[in-house]
Design a protein around this motif. Structure first.
Motif, PDB file in Angstrom:
ATOM      1  N   ASN A  21      -8.930  -0.983   1.670  1.00 10.25           N
ATOM      2  CA  ASN A  21      -8.263   0.015   0.562  1.00 10.25           C
ATOM      3  C   ASN A  21      -8.102   1.472   1.074  1.00 10.25           C
ATOM      4  OD1 ASN A  21      -8.407   1.666  -1.711  1.00 10.25           O
ATOM      5  ND2 ASN A  21      -8.549  -0.411  -2.999  1.00 10.25           N
ATOM      6  N   VAL A  22      -9.169   1.831   1.784  1.00  8.65           N
ATOM      7  CA  VAL A  22      -8.862   3.540   2.190  1.00  8.65           C
ATOM      8  C   VAL A  22      -7.757   3.287   3.322  1.00  8.65           C
ATOM      9  CG1 VAL A  22     -10.061   5.171   3.557  1.00  8.65           C
ATOM     10  CG2 VAL A  22     -11.521   3.950   1.925  1.00  8.65           C
ATOM     11  N   PHE A  47      -7.986  11.311   4.413  1.00 15.18           N
ATOM     12  CA  PHE A  47      -8.950  10.818   3.372  1.00 15.18           C
ATOM     13  C   PHE A  47     -10.235  11.031   3.877  1.00 15.18           C
ATOM     14  CE2 PHE A  47      -5.108   8.790   1.571  1.00 15.18           C
ATOM     15  CZ  PHE A  47      -5.037   9.227   0.326  1.00 15.18           C
ATOM     16  N   ALA A  68      -4.946  10.003  -8.079  1.00  9.43           N
ATOM     17  CA  ALA A  68      -4.925   8.706  -8.333  1.00  9.43           C
ATOM     18  C   ALA A  68      -6.031   8.094  -8.738  1.00  9.43           C
ATOM     19  CB  ALA A  68      -4.265   8.063  -7.110  1.00  9.43           C
ATOM     20  N   THR A  88       4.254  -1.006  -0.472  1.00 10.62           N
ATOM     21  CA  THR A  88       3.552  -1.802   0.617  1.00 10.62           C
ATOM     22  C   THR A  88       4.212  -3.101   0.493  1.00 10.62           C
ATOM     23  OG1 THR A  88       1.779  -0.251   0.578  1.00 10.62           O
ATOM     24  CG2 THR A  88       1.782  -2.211   1.878  1.00 10.62           C
ATOM     25  N   ASP A 142      -5.197   1.475   3.292  1.00  9.84           N
ATOM     26  CA  ASP A 142      -4.064   1.312   2.895  1.00  9.84           C
ATOM     27  C   ASP A 142      -3.657   2.575   2.019  1.00  9.84           C
ATOM     28  OD1 ASP A 142      -1.904  -0.310   1.614  1.00  9.84           O
ATOM     29  OD2 ASP A 142      -2.935  -0.238  -0.100  1.00  9.84           O
ATOM     30  N   SER A 143      -4.360   3.232   1.564  1.00  7.24           N
ATOM     31  CA  SER A 143      -4.128   4.366   1.036  1.00  7.24           C
ATOM     32  C   SER A 143      -3.449   5.574   1.985  1.00  7.24           C
ATOM     33  CB  SER A 143      -5.206   5.037   0.306  1.00  7.24           C
ATOM     34  OG  SER A 143      -5.723   4.146  -0.725  1.00  7.24           O
ATOM     35  N   ILE A 165      -7.378   5.126  -8.590  1.00  5.56           N
ATOM     36  CA  ILE A 165      -7.992   4.324  -7.326  1.00  5.56           C
ATOM     37  C   ILE A 165      -8.995   5.008  -6.359  1.00  5.56           C
ATOM     38  CG2 ILE A 165      -5.988   4.566  -5.707  1.00  5.56           C
ATOM     39  CD1 ILE A 165      -8.159   1.301  -6.340  1.00  5.56           C
ATOM     40  N   ALA A 166      -8.525   6.438  -6.199  1.00  3.17           N
ATOM     41  CA  ALA A 166      -9.341   7.362  -5.434  1.00  3.17           C
ATOM     42  C   ALA A 166     -10.711   7.519  -6.148  1.00  3.17           C
ATOM     43  CB  ALA A 166      -8.806   8.741  -5.320  1.00  3.17           C
ATOM     44  N   CYS A 202       0.133   7.044   1.589  1.00  7.03           N
ATOM     45  CA  CYS A 202       0.224   8.290   1.461  1.00  7.03           C
ATOM     46  C   CYS A 202       1.074   8.892   2.327  1.00  7.03           C
ATOM     47  CB  CYS A 202      -1.144   8.913   1.228  1.00  7.03           C
ATOM     48  SG  CYS A 202      -1.434   8.646  -0.554  1.00  7.03           S
TER      49      CYS A 202
END
Length: 147
Positions: free
Chosen positions: A68-69, A46, A26, A90, A71-72, A28-29, A76
């Protein structure tokens, strides 16, 4: 195997495993600077090392980067429970910051499914240093739907 892969025909965990094999990462990663390192149905991990580029004016890692991390990880882990043809979004994310995080500190965000239903899924995640120190936690509610 054909030259094109129908992503929608795969389960969520199969889609995420493509990321582990380099088949898809992705965007965003790369932007945020984290890597998906473990995937199983109902659990994802992650890993990241924040840089000073994500510092807030106080001289620590910005809460937005941490959120952000997390939320991922929450998203996921919900993704890992999807059947072929399903998607999610979400609805709510709540992050709690337990300790300031400094650049150069390697961290792991582990996401776990709390409950995955037909229309809603609930997930949680924590962000810890490699020494086990807890930096932040999050809970998330996601809407599950057909594509």
């Amino acid at each position: 195997m054909t030259d094109t892969l129908d992503i929608a025909a795969l389960s969520g965990v199969e889609q995420l495993r493509l990321g582990l094999s380099g088949g898809f990462v992705a965007p965003i990663a790369r932007t945020v600077g984290f890597d998906l390192t473990e995937v199983e149905e109902g659990r994802v991990v992650f890993e990241a090392v924040p840089t000073a580029a994500v510092y807030n004016p106080l001289g620590s890692v910005h809460g937005g980067w941490i959120a952000n991390v997390l939320d991922s990880a929450c998203g996921c882990v919900v993704h890992s429970t999807l059947r072929p043809g399903q998607t999610y979004t979400t609805l709510e994310l709540k992050a709690v910051f337990h300790k300031a995080l400094s650049a150069g500190t390697p961290v792991r965000a582990e996401g776990r499914i709390v409950q995955a239903g037909r229309r809603a899924a609930f997930a949680e995640a924590d962000l810890r240093g490699l020494d086990g120190r807890l930096y932040a936690t999050a809970t998330s509610t996601c809407l599950v739907m057909e594509r």
